[in-house]
Each structure stands twice: as C-alpha cells, then as structure tokens.
Write a protein that holds these residues in place. Structure first.
Motif, PDB file in Angstrom:
ATOM      1  N   ALA A 147      46.576  38.545  38.819  1.00 29.16           N
ATOM      2  CA  ALA A 147      45.675  39.676  38.584  1.00 29.16           C
ATOM      3  C   ALA A 147      44.224  39.258  38.394  1.00 29.16           C
ATOM      4  O   ALA A 147      43.302  40.031  38.682  1.00 29.16           O
ATOM      5  CB  ALA A 147      46.157  40.459  37.365  1.00 29.16           C
ATOM      6  N   ASP A 148      43.992  38.019  37.938  1.00 31.63           N
ATOM      7  CA  ASP A 148      42.619  37.583  37.686  1.00 31.63           C
ATOM      8  C   ASP A 148      41.933  37.019  38.921  1.00 31.63           C
ATOM      9  O   ASP A 148      40.749  36.670  38.873  1.00 31.63           O
ATOM     10  CB  ASP A 148      42.591  36.540  36.572  1.00 31.63           C
ATOM     11  CG  ASP A 148      43.369  35.290  36.929  1.00 31.63           C
ATOM     12  OD1 ASP A 148      44.512  35.422  37.410  1.00 31.63           O
ATOM     13  OD2 ASP A 148      42.852  34.180  36.736  1.00 31.63           O
ATOM     14  N   LEU A 149      42.661  36.949  40.051  1.00 32.17           N
ATOM     15  CA  LEU A 149      42.063  36.438  41.284  1.00 32.17           C
ATOM     16  C   LEU A 149      41.627  37.590  42.179  1.00 32.17           C
ATOM     17  O   LEU A 149      42.184  38.695  42.104  1.00 32.17           O
ATOM     18  CB  LEU A 149      43.057  35.546  42.028  1.00 32.17           C
ATOM     19  CG  LEU A 149      43.445  34.240  41.329  1.00 32.17           C
ATOM     20  CD1 LEU A 149      44.357  33.413  42.212  1.00 32.17           C
ATOM     21  CD2 LEU A 149      42.215  33.434  40.920  1.00 32.17           C
ATOM     22  N   PRO A 150      40.625  37.360  43.048  1.00 35.77           N
ATOM     23  CA  PRO A 150      40.114  38.446  43.882  1.00 35.77           C
ATOM     24  C   PRO A 150      41.119  38.912  44.926  1.00 35.77           C
ATOM     25  O   PRO A 150      42.046  38.184  45.290  1.00 35.77           O
ATOM     26  CB  PRO A 150      38.878  37.827  44.544  1.00 35.77           C
ATOM     27  CG  PRO A 150      39.092  36.363  44.477  1.00 35.77           C
ATOM     28  CD  PRO A 150      39.860  36.110  43.213  1.00 35.77           C
ATOM     29  N   ASP A 151      40.912  40.129  45.407  1.00 33.80           N
ATOM     30  CA  ASP A 151      41.734  40.731  46.452  1.00 33.80           C
ATOM     31  C   ASP A 151      41.314  40.134  47.791  1.00 33.80           C
ATOM     32  O   ASP A 151      40.263  40.460  48.326  1.00 33.80           O
ATOM     33  CB  ASP A 151      41.526  42.250  46.438  1.00 33.80           C
ATOM     34  CG  ASP A 151      42.416  42.969  47.443  1.00 33.80           C
ATOM     35  OD1 ASP A 151      42.861  42.340  48.414  1.00 33.80           O
ATOM     36  OD2 ASP A 151      42.654  44.171  47.258  1.00 33.80           O
ATOM     37  N   GLU A 152      42.161  39.240  48.347  1.00 31.48           N
ATOM     38  CA  GLU A 152      41.897  38.630  49.654  1.00 31.48           C
ATOM     39  C   GLU A 152      43.082  38.922  50.561  1.00 31.48           C
ATOM     40  O   GLU A 152      44.175  38.407  50.337  1.00 31.48           O
ATOM     41  CB  GLU A 152      41.700  37.121  49.509  1.00 31.48           C
ATOM     42  CG  GLU A 152      40.497  36.731  48.662  1.00 31.48           C
ATOM     43  CD  GLU A 152      40.368  35.226  48.515  1.00 31.48           C
ATOM     44  OE1 GLU A 152      39.737  34.603  49.369  1.00 31.48           O
ATOM     45  OE2 GLU A 152      40.924  34.689  47.539  1.00 31.48           O
ATOM     46  N   ARG A 174      53.197  33.131  42.555  1.00 30.76           N
ATOM     47  CA  ARG A 174      51.838  33.393  42.086  1.00 30.76           C
ATOM     48  C   ARG A 174      51.154  32.107  41.636  1.00 30.76           C
ATOM     49  O   ARG A 174      49.966  31.891  41.897  1.00 30.76           O
ATOM     50  CB  ARG A 174      51.868  34.417  40.950  1.00 30.76           C
ATOM     51  CG  ARG A 174      52.146  35.843  41.413  1.00 30.76           C
ATOM     52  CD  ARG A 174      52.377  36.775  40.246  1.00 30.76           C
ATOM     53  NE  ARG A 174      52.521  38.164  40.693  1.00 30.76           N
ATOM     54  CZ  ARG A 174      53.029  39.140  39.946  1.00 30.76           C
ATOM     55  NH1 ARG A 174      53.436  38.865  38.698  1.00 30.76           N
ATOM     56  NH2 ARG A 174      53.135  40.372  40.419  1.00 30.76           N
ATOM     57  N   ARG A 175      51.903  31.237  40.964  1.00 34.76           N
ATOM     58  CA  ARG A 175      51.325  29.964  40.544  1.00 34.76           C
ATOM     59  C   ARG A 175      50.997  29.090  41.758  1.00 34.76           C
ATOM     60  O   ARG A 175      49.973  28.408  41.787  1.00 34.76           O
ATOM     61  CB  ARG A 175      52.281  29.243  39.598  1.00 34.76           C
ATOM     62  CG  ARG A 175      52.297  29.849  38.193  1.00 34.76           C
ATOM     63  CD  ARG A 175      53.147  29.045  37.217  1.00 34.76           C
ATOM     64  NE  ARG A 175      54.560  29.353  37.342  1.00 34.76           N
ATOM     65  CZ  ARG A 175      55.484  28.531  37.832  1.00 34.76           C
ATOM     66  NH1 ARG A 175      55.112  27.330  38.259  1.00 34.76           N
ATOM     67  NH2 ARG A 175      56.742  28.882  37.905  1.00 34.76           N
ATOM     68  N   PRO A 192      53.829  43.993  49.623  1.00 32.89           N
ATOM     69  CA  PRO A 192      52.375  43.948  49.845  1.00 32.89           C
ATOM     70  C   PRO A 192      51.784  42.626  49.354  1.00 32.89           C
ATOM     71  O   PRO A 192      52.253  42.055  48.357  1.00 32.89           O
ATOM     72  CB  PRO A 192      51.854  45.130  49.029  1.00 32.89           C
ATOM     73  CG  PRO A 192      53.034  46.020  48.827  1.00 32.89           C
ATOM     74  CD  PRO A 192      54.230  45.120  48.764  1.00 32.89           C
ATOM     75  N   TYR A 193      50.743  42.160  50.037  1.00 28.35           N
ATOM     76  CA  TYR A 193      50.183  40.851  49.717  1.00 28.35           C
ATOM     77  C   TYR A 193      49.659  40.767  48.294  1.00 28.35           C
ATOM     78  O   TYR A 193      49.717  39.710  47.653  1.00 28.35           O
ATOM     79  CB  TYR A 193      49.055  40.498  50.700  1.00 28.35           C
ATOM     80  CG  TYR A 193      47.790  41.309  50.557  1.00 28.35           C
ATOM     81  CD1 TYR A 193      46.793  40.918  49.674  1.00 28.35           C
ATOM     82  CD2 TYR A 193      47.588  42.474  51.314  1.00 28.35           C
ATOM     83  CE1 TYR A 193      45.623  41.669  49.541  1.00 28.35           C
ATOM     84  CE2 TYR A 193      46.432  43.215  51.181  1.00 28.35           C
ATOM     85  CZ  TYR A 193      45.455  42.815  50.299  1.00 28.35           C
ATOM     86  OH  TYR A 193      44.294  43.554  50.160  1.00 28.35           O
ATOM     87  N   ARG A 194      49.169  41.883  47.768  1.00 29.49           N
ATOM     88  CA  ARG A 194      48.562  41.850  46.440  1.00 29.49           C
ATOM     89  C   ARG A 194      49.581  41.517  45.345  1.00 29.49           C
ATOM     90  O   ARG A 194      49.222  41.011  44.281  1.00 29.49           O
ATOM     91  CB  ARG A 194      47.898  43.204  46.156  1.00 29.49           C
ATOM     92  CG  ARG A 194      46.997  43.222  44.930  1.00 29.49           C
ATOM     93  CD  ARG A 194      45.838  42.252  45.037  1.00 29.49           C
ATOM     94  NE  ARG A 194      44.925  42.370  43.898  1.00 29.49           N
ATOM     95  CZ  ARG A 194      44.254  41.354  43.369  1.00 29.49           C
ATOM     96  NH1 ARG A 194      44.398  40.140  43.863  1.00 29.49           N
ATOM     97  NH2 ARG A 194      43.440  41.546  42.346  1.00 29.49           N
ATOM     98  N   VAL A 195      50.868  41.755  45.638  1.00 25.38           N
ATOM     99  CA  VAL A 195      51.920  41.452  44.671  1.00 25.38           C
ATOM    100  C   VAL A 195      51.937  39.958  44.338  1.00 25.38           C
ATOM    101  O   VAL A 195      52.248  39.560  43.205  1.00 25.38           O
ATOM    102  CB  VAL A 195      53.295  41.889  45.228  1.00 25.38           C
ATOM    103  CG1 VAL A 195      54.437  41.360  44.365  1.00 25.38           C
ATOM    104  CG2 VAL A 195      53.362  43.403  45.345  1.00 25.38           C
ATOM    105  N   PHE A 196      51.574  39.117  45.307  1.00 26.37           N
ATOM    106  CA  PHE A 196      51.678  37.671  45.130  1.00 26.37           C
ATOM    107  C   PHE A 196      50.418  37.041  44.534  1.00 26.37           C
ATOM    108  O   PHE A 196      50.401  35.839  44.265  1.00 26.37           O
ATOM    109  CB  PHE A 196      51.977  37.010  46.480  1.00 26.37           C
ATOM    110  CG  PHE A 196      53.231  37.529  47.129  1.00 26.37           C
ATOM    111  CD1 PHE A 196      54.479  37.123  46.692  1.00 26.37           C
ATOM    112  CD2 PHE A 196      53.158  38.446  48.173  1.00 26.37           C
ATOM    113  CE1 PHE A 196      55.629  37.613  47.285  1.00 26.37           C
ATOM    114  CE2 PHE A 196      54.304  38.939  48.771  1.00 26.37           C
ATOM    115  CZ  PHE A 196      55.544  38.520  48.326  1.00 26.37           C
ATOM    116  N   GLN A 197      49.364  37.819  44.355  1.00 28.69           N
ATOM    117  CA  GLN A 197      48.113  37.293  43.828  1.00 28.69           C
ATOM    118  C   GLN A 197      48.022  37.529  42.319  1.00 28.69           C
ATOM    119  O   GLN A 197      48.204  38.661  41.861  1.00 28.69           O
ATOM    120  CB  GLN A 197      46.920  37.955  44.531  1.00 28.69           C
ATOM    121  CG  GLN A 197      46.828  37.626  46.015  1.00 28.69           C
ATOM    122  CD  GLN A 197      45.754  38.434  46.717  1.00 28.69           C
ATOM    123  OE1 GLN A 197      45.468  39.571  46.347  1.00 28.69           O
ATOM    124  NE2 GLN A 197      45.164  37.851  47.748  1.00 28.69           N
TER     125      GLN A 197
END
Length: 251
Positions: free
Chosen positions: A52-57, A11-12, A45-50
């Motif tokens: 939480a404060d960043l947009p869904d891309e 995530r970082r 799922p890709y959202r796991v790696f983003q």
C-alpha cells in the motif's frame, strides 16, 4: 485464507524487485513485467500485489525470451553474457559456434533476467560421451550458486533423467528416472511453474517433482555435472511460460 501468506510473500518480493530496478541492479520496468506475470497467473488486479505504501505502477506483459546460438569467435563462455558459478572460467568455452563443457562440474548463469520465476530453459544437446551429462538450469539466483537443475546423463540405466536443487552450492537430488539415454541431437528442457518442476526431452515429460526451496529467481543457465571435453550444446533458450517460445523439437 490459505492465500494470505502467499500474497504477503509476493508483496515482499515486489518491493525487492522494484528497489533492485531503482538501484540499477535490474532492467527498467522489470518489476512491472513480474507484476504482469502474477496478474495472468492468479487472475487478480495488479494493485493487489503492490504494498500500500508503494506507488500505483501498472503491470506490463511478461514477454522475455533469451537466446544464445554461440555464433561468435572462440572464447571462454563467461567472456560473454554468462557467469560461471561452479567450476572455473576455462571449463566452458565457445568453440566452433557451439558451447563445450570440459569439467565434471561446470554450472553457468546467463546474466540477463527473465520476467518471472515461472519459465523454461532448453537447448540442443549435440554431443555427450559415455557417462557424461547435459544440464538445463532455471530459477538461477542473481549472485549465488543456487538454481534448479534438470540433468540428462548418457547412461544405459541408472538415473538417466534427474532433477536437482542446488542451494548455495549444495546439491540435492529431487527425482530420478531410468531409460536408454537419448542420442544427440536432442532437446533437454526444464520447465518450472510454481512448485512444479518437469524435465522434458523432445517435448516428452521424463521426470517431475514438486519443491518449494527456490523461489523468485529469474535467471536461466546451462552446464554439466559429469563431463570431460565431450558435452556440447547449441541454440540455448530461456523464456517466461506466459511468453511462449520456439516449438520443442522431437528427437
């Protein structure tokens, strides 16, 4: 539980890659290709790696393949898409549609990024003299002399195949294997997957090791650690492991 610190690191890294894209330091959507590699590697799922404060891309397929056949006018290598990080600009030259190395230490980064830190780098080695070497480099840093290196040296015995880590110019040997040196033309290949490093010649594994010192970098390169006007490469290629690429040739 063991995956928690790995996920935190990813995530970082994602945050850093995304900011580099926004700043113009990486190509558009590069962070989404890296995301696509992680989705395929970890099966999540890709959202796991983003964060939480960043947009869904949504992720994109990690399908970057880079090549250089050196078919151009004679010039210094770093006059084109390369940067010399060890040695001087005159130590690596495009000559007669191939690349010649003329210094004992000439390490060079191809300045277009791949889509993931898990990739391979290979080329044809068309000539190298006695005691000279050819090196494939992966996980090259964008702005430092840092990378993993697979070296094939023209020795009868005594460490023909070696894996190194180069951390800001400090070389550390990680593995070594002895055999009669291959005769040009042959294809040295460095493959990096997670903490696994493997050096191949002609599609056959010659030496391998695990190491975690260099992570996240997405550039490839080539060079030599032992040369003097006698090491020549052609048809350089780097690609993400998920992307495939040309079939490695046999010697």
């Amino acid at each position: 539980p063991e995956f928690a610190p790995v996920l935190d690191m990813l995530r970082r890294q994602y945050r850093q890659y995304r900011q580099a894209v926004l700043d113009g330091d990486l190509p558009p959507d590069h962070h989404r290709k890296i995301l696509g590699h992680w989705v395929r590697k970890y099966g999540l799922p890709y959202r796991v790696f983003q964060p939480a404060d960043l947009p869904d891309e949504p992720d994109l397929p990690p399908e970057t393949t880079l090549t250089d056949n050196f078919d151009r006018a004679n010039e210094q290598l770093d006059a084109g898409p390369w940067t010399t990080t060890e040695g001087t600009a005159t130590d690596a030259d495009v000559v007669s549609n191939a690349c010649d190395f003329s210094s004992a230490y000439s390490l060079n980064r191809y300045d277009t990024t791949l889509s993931s830190a898990d990739h391979y780098v290979q080329s044809d080695c068309t000539a190298y003299g006695a005691s000279k070497s050819v090196c494939m480099m992966g996980r090259y840093a964008a702005a430092a002399n840092t990378a993993y290196i697979y070296m094939v040296r023209n020795l009868a015995v005594g460490g023909t195949h070696r894996l190194w880590k180069n951390v800001v110019g400090v070389l550390t040997q990680l593995s070594s294997a002895d055999e009669v040196a291959p005769t040009p033309t042959f294809v040295p290949k460095l493959e990096i997957n997670g903490t696994s490093l493997v050096g191949y010649v002609g599609g056959v594994s010659k030496t391998s090791v695990t190491d975690s010192a260099i992570a996240g970098n997405t550039y490839g390169g080539a060079g030599t650690l032992h040369s003097s006007l006698t090491t020549t490469i052609d048809n350089w290629e780097a690609a993400d492991l998920a992307a495939g690429g040309r079939t490695t040739k046999n010697t």
